[in-house]
Write a protein that holds these residues in place. Structure first.
Motif, PDB file in Angstrom:
ATOM      1  N   SER A 147      -9.323   3.487 -19.177  1.00  0.00           N
ATOM      2  CA  SER A 147      -9.453   2.310 -20.035  1.00  0.00           C
ATOM      3  C   SER A 147      -8.754   2.513 -21.369  1.00  0.00           C
ATOM      4  N   SER A 148      -8.363   3.749 -21.692  1.00  0.00           N
ATOM      5  CA  SER A 148      -7.624   3.977 -22.925  1.00  0.00           C
ATOM      6  C   SER A 148      -6.180   3.503 -22.807  1.00  0.00           C
ATOM      7  N   PHE A 149      -5.696   3.330 -21.586  1.00  0.00           N
ATOM      8  CA  PHE A 149      -4.369   2.776 -21.364  1.00  0.00           C
ATOM      9  C   PHE A 149      -4.463   1.260 -21.323  1.00  0.00           C
ATOM     10  N   TYR A 150      -3.384   0.582 -21.631  1.00  0.00           N
ATOM     11  CA  TYR A 150      -3.406  -0.881 -21.734  1.00  0.00           C
ATOM     12  C   TYR A 150      -3.797  -1.546 -20.423  1.00  0.00           C
ATOM     13  N   LEU A 151      -3.177  -1.159 -19.329  1.00  0.00           N
ATOM     14  CA  LEU A 151      -3.468  -1.768 -18.032  1.00  0.00           C
ATOM     15  C   LEU A 151      -4.105  -0.781 -17.064  1.00  0.00           C
ATOM     16  N   GLY A 152      -4.755   0.248 -17.569  1.00  0.00           N
ATOM     17  CA  GLY A 152      -5.298   1.286 -16.705  1.00  0.00           C
ATOM     18  C   GLY A 152      -6.342   0.785 -15.722  1.00  0.00           C
ATOM     19  N   VAL A 153      -7.373   0.136 -16.204  1.00  0.00           N
ATOM     20  CA  VAL A 153      -8.458  -0.326 -15.333  1.00  0.00           C
ATOM     21  C   VAL A 153      -7.999  -1.463 -14.416  1.00  0.00           C
ATOM     22  N   PRO A 154      -7.293  -2.495 -14.919  1.00  0.00           N
ATOM     23  CA  PRO A 154      -6.826  -3.531 -13.992  1.00  0.00           C
ATOM     24  C   PRO A 154      -5.879  -2.999 -12.922  1.00  0.00           C
ATOM     25  N   LEU A 155      -5.052  -2.035 -13.291  1.00  0.00           N
ATOM     26  CA  LEU A 155      -4.124  -1.463 -12.316  1.00  0.00           C
ATOM     27  C   LEU A 155      -4.880  -0.695 -11.236  1.00  0.00           C
ATOM     28  N   LEU A 156      -5.867   0.084 -11.634  1.00  0.00           N
ATOM     29  CA  LEU A 156      -6.663   0.811 -10.636  1.00  0.00           C
ATOM     30  C   LEU A 156      -7.510  -0.139  -9.790  1.00  0.00           C
ATOM     31  N   ALA A 157      -7.961  -1.236 -10.355  1.00  0.00           N
ATOM     32  CA  ALA A 157      -8.687  -2.238  -9.569  1.00  0.00           C
ATOM     33  C   ALA A 157      -7.767  -2.852  -8.521  1.00  0.00           C
ATOM     34  N   PHE A 158      -6.533  -3.132  -8.900  1.00  0.00           N
ATOM     35  CA  PHE A 158      -5.565  -3.678  -7.953  1.00  0.00           C
ATOM     36  C   PHE A 158      -5.247  -2.670  -6.855  1.00  0.00           C
ATOM     37  N   VAL A 159      -5.082  -1.406  -7.230  1.00  0.00           N
ATOM     38  CA  VAL A 159      -4.812  -0.357  -6.238  1.00  0.00           C
ATOM     39  C   VAL A 159      -6.005  -0.213  -5.289  1.00  0.00           C
ATOM     40  N   GLY A 160      -7.226  -0.294  -5.832  1.00  0.00           N
ATOM     41  CA  GLY A 160      -8.414  -0.231  -4.979  1.00  0.00           C
ATOM     42  C   GLY A 160      -8.468  -1.376  -3.988  1.00  0.00           C
ATOM     43  N   ALA A 161      -8.068  -2.569  -4.418  1.00  0.00           N
ATOM     44  CA  ALA A 161      -8.036  -3.714  -3.508  1.00  0.00           C
ATOM     45  C   ALA A 161      -6.979  -3.519  -2.434  1.00  0.00           C
ATOM     46  N   LEU A 162      -5.805  -3.001  -2.813  1.00  0.00           N
ATOM     47  CA  LEU A 162      -4.749  -2.768  -1.826  1.00  0.00           C
ATOM     48  C   LEU A 162      -5.149  -1.705  -0.809  1.00  0.00           C
ATOM     49  N   VAL A 163      -5.784  -0.642  -1.272  1.00  0.00           N
ATOM     50  CA  VAL A 163      -6.234   0.409  -0.352  1.00  0.00           C
ATOM     51  C   VAL A 163      -7.264  -0.150   0.610  1.00  0.00           C
ATOM     52  N   THR A 164      -8.146  -1.005   0.116  1.00  0.00           N
ATOM     53  CA  THR A 164      -9.155  -1.612   0.983  1.00  0.00           C
ATOM     54  C   THR A 164      -8.513  -2.528   2.020  1.00  0.00           C
ATOM     55  N   VAL A 165      -7.513  -3.312   1.616  1.00  0.00           N
ATOM     56  CA  VAL A 165      -6.805  -4.164   2.571  1.00  0.00           C
ATOM     57  C   VAL A 165      -6.164  -3.304   3.651  1.00  0.00           C
ATOM     58  N   PHE A 166      -5.555  -2.204   3.250  1.00  0.00           N
ATOM     59  CA  PHE A 166      -4.924  -1.315   4.217  1.00  0.00           C
ATOM     60  C   PHE A 166      -5.963  -0.726   5.170  1.00  0.00           C
ATOM     61  N   LEU A 167      -7.099  -0.264   4.637  1.00  0.00           N
ATOM     62  CA  LEU A 167      -8.152   0.306   5.494  1.00  0.00           C
ATOM     63  C   LEU A 167      -8.696  -0.734   6.479  1.00  0.00           C
ATOM     64  N   VAL A 168      -8.909  -1.943   6.001  1.00  0.00           N
ATOM     65  CA  VAL A 168      -9.417  -3.004   6.881  1.00  0.00           C
ATOM     66  C   VAL A 168      -8.408  -3.295   7.979  1.00  0.00           C
ATOM     67  N   PHE A 169      -7.138  -3.335   7.621  1.00  0.00           N
ATOM     68  CA  PHE A 169      -6.097  -3.601   8.605  1.00  0.00           C
ATOM     69  C   PHE A 169      -6.004  -2.470   9.631  1.00  0.00           C
ATOM     70  N   VAL A 170      -6.158  -1.212   9.186  1.00  0.00           N
ATOM     71  CA  VAL A 170      -6.104  -0.073  10.107  1.00  0.00           C
ATOM     72  C   VAL A 170      -7.313  -0.086  11.039  1.00  0.00           C
TER      73      VAL A 170
END
Length: 150
Positions: free
Chosen positions: A105-128
């Motif tokens: 959260s000390s980075f400007y887009l740190g938390v939103p970027l990790l939230a987006f990555v978490g969503a993408l990883v979840t989409v990939f896991l669901v698809f697999v």
């Protein structure tokens, strides 16, 4: 409904830690529409620099979220499909939590970027887990499985 939305937007312009009377809000909005706005008063700075952008961005975010739900329902051809059933919102929340705990959260887009990555990883896991299928509700069932396992 549009009239109710506009009325709520105008009322929300007057409500806050610095209260602005509804008459002053209407006068400021009318002067902005006619081009006679003098952004020198404290109230107009609060209205047009703080409150109005927040209202506009809240509308954009709400429209984006509803569009995301519609896209899920259209792709999967199922009215039950949404980010919650598929587990994507949970993956996004997990990514945001990891970002907060690790200090991103000390980075400007740190938390939103990790939230987006978490969503993408979840989409990939669901698809697999669904075996790469976008039919027969297998993606929905896989989303429920991934959601419950995390």
């Amino acid at each position: 409904m549009i009239l109710i939305l506009l009325a709520l937007c105008v009322v929300s312009l007057s409500v806050g830690s610095f209260h602005i009377a509804l008459g002053r809000v209407f006068n400021s909005l009318l002067s902005a529409l006619t081009g006679n706005l003098s952004v020198s008063s404290e109230e107009e700075i609060i209205l047009f620099s703080v409150r109005l952008p927040r209202i506009i961005f809240a509308g954009i975010v709400g429209a984006s979220l509803s569009l995301g739900g519609v896209i899920f329902q259209a792709i999967l051809r199922n009215p039950l499909a949404d980010p919650y059933v598929l587990g994507i919102s949970g993956g996004s929340a997990l990514g945001a939590t990891i970002g907060i705990v690790t200090g991103a959260s000390s980075f400007y887009l740190g938390v939103p970027l990790l939230a987006f990555v978490g969503a993408l990883v979840t989409v990939f896991l669901v698809f697999v887990v669904a075996g790469g299928l976008l039919q027969d509700n297998s993606l929905l069932l896989s989303g429920v499985v991934v959601k419950k396992s995390s």
